[in-house]
Write a protein that holds these residues in place. Structure first.
Motif, PDB file in Angstrom:
ATOM      1  N   UNK A 194       8.172 -32.183 -59.816  1.00 28.46           N
ATOM      2  CA  UNK A 194       8.045 -32.614 -58.530  1.00 28.46           C
ATOM      3  C   UNK A 194       7.039 -33.493 -57.935  1.00 28.46           C
ATOM      4  N   UNK A 195       6.103 -33.613 -59.077  1.00 30.86           N
ATOM      5  CA  UNK A 195       4.907 -34.832 -58.659  1.00 30.86           C
ATOM      6  C   UNK A 195       4.779 -35.490 -59.920  1.00 30.86           C
ATOM      7  N   UNK A 196       4.276 -36.828 -59.504  1.00 31.77           N
ATOM      8  CA  UNK A 196       3.583 -37.733 -60.846  1.00 31.77           C
ATOM      9  C   UNK A 196       2.086 -37.533 -60.712  1.00 31.77           C
ATOM     10  N   UNK A 197       1.553 -37.400 -61.797  1.00 30.05           N
ATOM     11  CA  UNK A 197       0.314 -37.203 -62.145  1.00 30.05           C
ATOM     12  C   UNK A 197      -0.523 -38.642 -62.410  1.00 30.05           C
ATOM     13  N   UNK A 198      -1.585 -38.693 -61.851  1.00 29.51           N
ATOM     14  CA  UNK A 198      -1.913 -40.018 -61.881  1.00 29.51           C
ATOM     15  C   UNK A 198      -3.886 -39.772 -62.113  1.00 29.51           C
ATOM     16  N   UNK A 199      -4.400 -40.009 -63.170  1.00 29.52           N
ATOM     17  CA  UNK A 199      -5.867 -40.002 -63.330  1.00 29.52           C
ATOM     18  C   UNK A 199      -6.719 -40.723 -62.525  1.00 29.52           C
ATOM     19  N   UNK A 200      -7.682 -40.328 -61.698  1.00 30.97           N
ATOM     20  CA  UNK A 200      -8.552 -41.188 -61.020  1.00 30.97           C
ATOM     21  C   UNK A 200     -10.011 -41.167 -61.486  1.00 30.97           C
TER      22      UNK A 200
ATOM     23  N   UNK B 269       5.619 -38.816 -47.848  1.00 28.91           N
ATOM     24  CA  UNK B 269       5.110 -38.755 -49.412  1.00 28.91           C
ATOM     25  C   UNK B 269       3.967 -37.713 -49.189  1.00 28.91           C
ATOM     26  N   UNK B 270       3.924 -36.901 -50.153  1.00 27.31           N
ATOM     27  CA  UNK B 270       2.993 -35.773 -50.310  1.00 27.31           C
ATOM     28  C   UNK B 270       2.104 -35.986 -51.346  1.00 27.31           C
ATOM     29  N   UNK B 271       0.806 -36.049 -50.885  1.00 28.81           N
ATOM     30  CA  UNK B 271      -0.135 -36.339 -52.002  1.00 28.81           C
ATOM     31  C   UNK B 271      -1.076 -35.254 -52.028  1.00 28.81           C
TER      32      UNK B 271
ATOM     33  N   UNK C 239      11.637 -26.248 -53.236  1.00 25.36           N
ATOM     34  CA  UNK C 239      12.623 -26.723 -54.074  1.00 25.36           C
ATOM     35  C   UNK C 239      13.074 -28.077 -53.380  1.00 25.36           C
ATOM     36  N   UNK C 240      12.543 -28.502 -52.197  1.00 27.76           N
ATOM     37  CA  UNK C 240      13.182 -29.724 -51.391  1.00 27.76           C
ATOM     38  C   UNK C 240      12.172 -30.864 -51.954  1.00 27.76           C
ATOM     39  N   UNK C 241      11.117 -30.636 -52.590  1.00 28.67           N
ATOM     40  CA  UNK C 241      10.181 -31.709 -53.258  1.00 28.67           C
ATOM     41  C   UNK C 241      10.916 -32.260 -54.566  1.00 28.67           C
ATOM     42  N   UNK C 242      12.054 -31.951 -55.105  1.00 21.08           N
ATOM     43  CA  UNK C 242      12.802 -32.617 -56.067  1.00 21.08           C
ATOM     44  C   UNK C 242      13.490 -33.519 -55.506  1.00 21.08           C
ATOM     45  N   UNK C 243      13.415 -34.936 -56.143  1.00 20.13           N
ATOM     46  CA  UNK C 243      13.964 -36.147 -55.565  1.00 20.13           C
ATOM     47  C   UNK C 243      15.323 -35.943 -55.180  1.00 20.13           C
TER      48      UNK C 243
ATOM     49  N   UNK D  94      -1.475 -35.245 -46.904  1.00 20.02           N
ATOM     50  CA  UNK D  94      -2.503 -35.288 -48.098  1.00 20.02           C
ATOM     51  C   UNK D  94      -2.999 -33.877 -48.106  1.00 20.02           C
ATOM     52  N   UNK D  95      -2.860 -33.109 -49.143  1.00 12.80           N
ATOM     53  CA  UNK D  95      -3.282 -31.872 -49.343  1.00 12.80           C
ATOM     54  C   UNK D  95      -4.613 -31.989 -50.281  1.00 12.80           C
ATOM     55  N   UNK D  96      -5.850 -31.970 -49.750  1.00 13.95           N
ATOM     56  CA  UNK D  96      -7.170 -31.962 -50.619  1.00 13.95           C
ATOM     57  C   UNK D  96      -7.210 -30.729 -51.454  1.00 13.95           C
ATOM     58  N   UNK D  97      -7.488 -30.980 -52.573  1.00 16.37           N
ATOM     59  CA  UNK D  97      -7.849 -29.738 -53.800  1.00 16.37           C
ATOM     60  C   UNK D  97      -6.599 -28.855 -53.698  1.00 16.37           C
ATOM     61  N   UNK D  98      -5.498 -29.413 -53.837  1.00 14.04           N
ATOM     62  CA  UNK D  98      -4.290 -28.642 -53.847  1.00 14.04           C
ATOM     63  C   UNK D  98      -4.331 -27.527 -55.132  1.00 14.04           C
TER      64      UNK D  98
END
Length: 222
Positions: free
Chosen positions: A109-115, A87-89, A59-63, A41-45
């Motif tokens: 590389x990432x999915x975006x979810x509104x919280x 899993x990187x959040x 580049x390794x973050x791509x599935x 978990x990377x806070x305030x990335x």
């Protein structure tokens, strides 16, 4: 980069750095054949630069490159590939560095979810002055009203979280949070006194009396 792993992860290691992460994630306990999922978990990335944060492994973050593409880490010189069970959040505040969200590198590389703020967590939090039964502040209604006003004026990105109120137990505690944390943030968004009054009612002015403060707070949502 130093990484701290919970003691019950199974792997007995100390002084871990990023180069050791793959070995830790793929560690199998003797009585279990499968590897467990791990979360980084990377806070305030979005306060940093994405290339600086991930460096050679970006580049390794791509599935399709996970656990296949390898690179040599800059400092340890070790060969590394991202394990499939890591899993990187990244948490982000969209108000801070909004250009960060426009980077196509992230969207590949990432999915975006509104919280959004979970106001329902405050539904049973009714504050009282010195625990007097005839005195009460409804925190859920208070935050809902303030956020509705903020959304109308600035947008949903500026909504305030329930974390300000979640641990409060009395109006006295609310008084300190209100004037020394909550209100300074609102003033950073709105410098016009009329807009402040529209959102905060009379409470944007500091009261000496806790009873006057409570009355002003209740008037915001009543």
């Amino acid at each position: 980069t130093s990484i701290f792993i919970a003691e019950n992860c199974g792997a007995k290691v100390t002084g871990i750095n990023f180069a050791d992460l793959r070995e830790i994630c793929l560690f199998k306990e003797e009585d279990k054949g499968d590897t467990r999922p791990f979360y980084l978990i990377i806070d305030e990335i979005n306060r940093g630069k994405i290339t600086d944060i991930f460096g050679e492994i970006l580049s390794q973050l791509e599935p399709d490159k996970r656990d296949r593409y390898k690179s040599n880490l800059l400092y340890s010189k070790k060969e590394f590939s991202l394990p499939p069970n890591l899993y990187i959040i990244g948490t982000m505040n969209p108000v801070i560095n909004p250009d960060f969200f426009k980077d196509p590198v992230l969207h590949r590389r990432f999915l975006f979810i509104d919280i959004e703020p979970e106001i329902q967590l405050l539904e049973n939090k009714i504050l009282k002055i010195n625990n007097k039964a005839n005195s009460k502040v409804n925190l859920a209604r208070l935050l809902e009203r303030i956020n509705r006003k903020i959304a109308e004026k600035l947008g949903k990105e500026y909504l305030l979280g329930h974390g300000y109120f979640i641990k409060l137990k009395s109006v006295e505690e609310l008084y300190d949070i209100w004037y020394y944390q909550f209100l300074p943030l609102i003033k950073a968004y709105f410098s016009d006194q009329k807009e402040l009054a529209d959102i905060m009612g009379k409470s944007y002015q500091q009261f000496d009396s806790i009873y006057d403060f409570e009355k002003a707070i209740i008037e915001i949502y009543n």
